[in-house]
Write an enzyme that holds these catalytic residues in place. Structure first.
Site, mmCIF file in Angstrom:
data_model
loop_
_atom_site.group_PDB
_atom_site.id
_atom_site.type_symbol
_atom_site.label_atom_id
_atom_site.label_comp_id
_atom_site.label_asym_id
_atom_site.label_seq_id
_atom_site.Cartn_x
_atom_site.Cartn_y
_atom_site.Cartn_z
ATOM 1 N N THR A 165 -0.894 2.189 6.653
ATOM 2 C CA THR A 165 -2.028 2.274 5.527
ATOM 3 C C THR A 165 -3.117 3.015 5.992
ATOM 4 O O THR A 165 -3.308 2.851 7.257
ATOM 5 C CB THR A 165 -2.151 0.657 5.386
ATOM 6 O OG1 THR A 165 -1.041 0.170 4.814
ATOM 7 C CG2 THR A 165 -3.301 0.295 4.566
ATOM 8 N N ARG A 193 5.025 -6.268 -6.487
ATOM 9 C CA ARG A 193 4.101 -6.824 -5.738
ATOM 10 C C ARG A 193 2.815 -5.947 -5.387
ATOM 11 O O ARG A 193 2.795 -4.798 -5.366
ATOM 12 C CB ARG A 193 5.063 -6.943 -4.406
ATOM 13 C CG ARG A 193 4.133 -7.765 -3.167
ATOM 14 C CD ARG A 193 3.564 -6.676 -2.064
ATOM 15 N NE ARG A 193 3.106 -7.254 -1.012
ATOM 16 C CZ ARG A 193 2.200 -6.556 0.054
ATOM 17 N NH1 ARG A 193 1.989 -5.067 -0.295
ATOM 18 N NH2 ARG A 193 1.669 -7.109 0.921
ATOM 19 N N GLY A 195 -0.694 -5.851 -3.069
ATOM 20 C CA GLY A 195 -1.093 -6.307 -1.817
ATOM 21 C C GLY A 195 -2.508 -6.317 -1.756
ATOM 22 O O GLY A 195 -3.168 -6.028 -2.714
ATOM 23 N N GLY A 217 -2.742 -4.499 7.427
ATOM 24 C CA GLY A 217 -1.739 -5.509 8.216
ATOM 25 C C GLY A 217 -1.071 -6.252 6.956
ATOM 26 O O GLY A 217 -1.000 -5.639 5.831
ATOM 27 N N GLY A 219 -0.499 -8.131 4.172
ATOM 28 C CA GLY A 219 -1.248 -8.296 2.900
ATOM 29 C C GLY A 219 -1.348 -9.444 2.323
ATOM 30 O O GLY A 219 -2.440 -9.971 1.966
HETATM 31 N N1 ASP Z 1 -2.043 -4.203 3.772
HETATM 32 C C1 ASP Z 1 -0.722 -3.552 3.264
HETATM 33 C C2 ASP Z 1 -0.094 -4.446 2.386
HETATM 34 O O1 ASP Z 1 0.160 -5.533 2.586
HETATM 35 C C3 ASP Z 1 0.027 -2.928 4.284
HETATM 36 C C4 ASP Z 1 -0.643 -2.543 5.520
HETATM 37 O O2 ASP Z 1 -1.732 -2.352 5.830
HETATM 38 O O3 ASP Z 1 0.268 -2.029 6.522
HETATM 39 O O4 ASP Z 1 0.077 -3.797 1.452
#
Ligand code: ASP
Length: 296
Positions: A165, A193, A195, A217, A219
């Site tokens: 991300t 979904r 996030g 991270g 979500g």
């Molecule tokens: N935060 C993002 C999500 O959950 C994923 C990520 O940051 O790796 O969609």
């Protein structure tokens, strides 16, 4: 106490989590390019909003990151993208969730912000809005890389973690803050979904009176703790930026045990970062020195 302003400043992250060894170099080069592009906007007198959009676009175009081209595939083998952007000057915000066939979701999020109506548009409605504002669709396959297709074919649900991300926070010469985040989300996620990266206050927040944050991270955990706003609340009660970032991630860790990372700028351009994952590639440019600093 007088705190000197360090603007302009730009900070970039390329996602929390363990980076595959063969992607380490590409990720580093990508965040360096993004920081440089954002910095060029700021030193030319551009706004923090322009800078974070520019930086995030660079990473959306880079197949080494889980955003735009190169994003991970959902359970059905399709790409659905989330992005958001916020202007700390006036709390203007725009976001898109679970949108298909858009190469630069951050630019669509900015268009949502500038339209001044709904803050968040999802799915088909977001695509219709893109057509109205003249943002062209790409073919569904144009965003899918061989790497992500192969990963989708072999991944087991239980070890599906999203890495790559992207996000940016910036302080411009006029003292305004902005934040932006963009992602393909988690591999094998349920279709529909949405996030944290699409949710203001969770993955992204900017307020000139407080600071600017971009998260990455897990979500679901970030949403439950409203992590971006939570980190800024620690600033509001007088914590230093680094402490605010660490306390926010610390609280999330205790409450959920999930893996996350954040980057943060306070209104003086001071940086805070924290993660509880193995890695989170970051770069920043500040102090009128165009050489990026890297940290992890
Ligand atoms: N935060 C993002 C999500 O959950 C994923 C990520 O940051 O790796 O969609």
């Amino acid at each position: 106490m007088v705190v000197r302003s360090f603007g302009p400043v730009i900070v970039i992250h390329g996602g929390a989590g363990k980076i595959a060894p063969d992607l380490v170099e590409a990720r580093r080069a990508g965040i360096q390019a993004a920081a440089t592009h954002g910095w060029q906007v700021l030193t030319a007198g551009g706004s923090a909003v322009e800078a974070v959009e520019r930086a995030v676009r660079t990473l959306e175009d880079d197949p080494a990151f889980n955003a735009g081209r190169g994003a991970c595939l959902n359970r059905d083998g399709e790409i659905e993208l989330d992005a958001s952007i916020m202007d700390g000057r006036n709390l203007a915000a725009g976001a898109i969730g679970a949108v298909k066939r858009i190469a630069n979701p951050v630019t669509l999020a900015r268009a949502v912000m500038e339209a001044g109506g709904p803050v968040l548009l999802v799915g088909e409605g977001a695509r219709q809005f893109a057509a109205v504002v003249g943002i062209a669709e790409c073919g569904a396959d144009a965003l899918i890389t061989e790497r992500q297709r192969a990963r989708w074919a072999t991944l087991q649900e239980e070890n599906a973690v999203g890495v790559g991300t992207v996000g940016a926070v910036a302080l411009d010469r006029s003292g305004h803050l902005a934040a932006a985040t963009s992602t393909g989300g988690l591999p094998l996620k349920a279709p529909g979904r949405v996030g944290d990266s699409a949710l203001i206050g969770c993955g992204t927040y900017a307020d000139d009176q407080l600071g600017a944050v971009s998260c990455t991270g897990n979500g679901e955990a970030i949403i439950k703790l409203a992590l971006a706003k939570t980190a800024l609340e620690f600033l509001a009660v007088g914590e230093e930026p680094m402490t605010a970032a660490r306390r926010a991630v610390g609280e999330l860790t205790i409450r959920t045990g999930a893996g996350v990372g954040i980057i943060l700028l306070d209104r003086y351009g001071r940086i805070g970062t924290a993660r509880n994952t193995a890695q989170m590639a970051c770069a920043c440019i500040r102090n009128d020195n165009a050489d990026p600093e890297f940290f992890d």
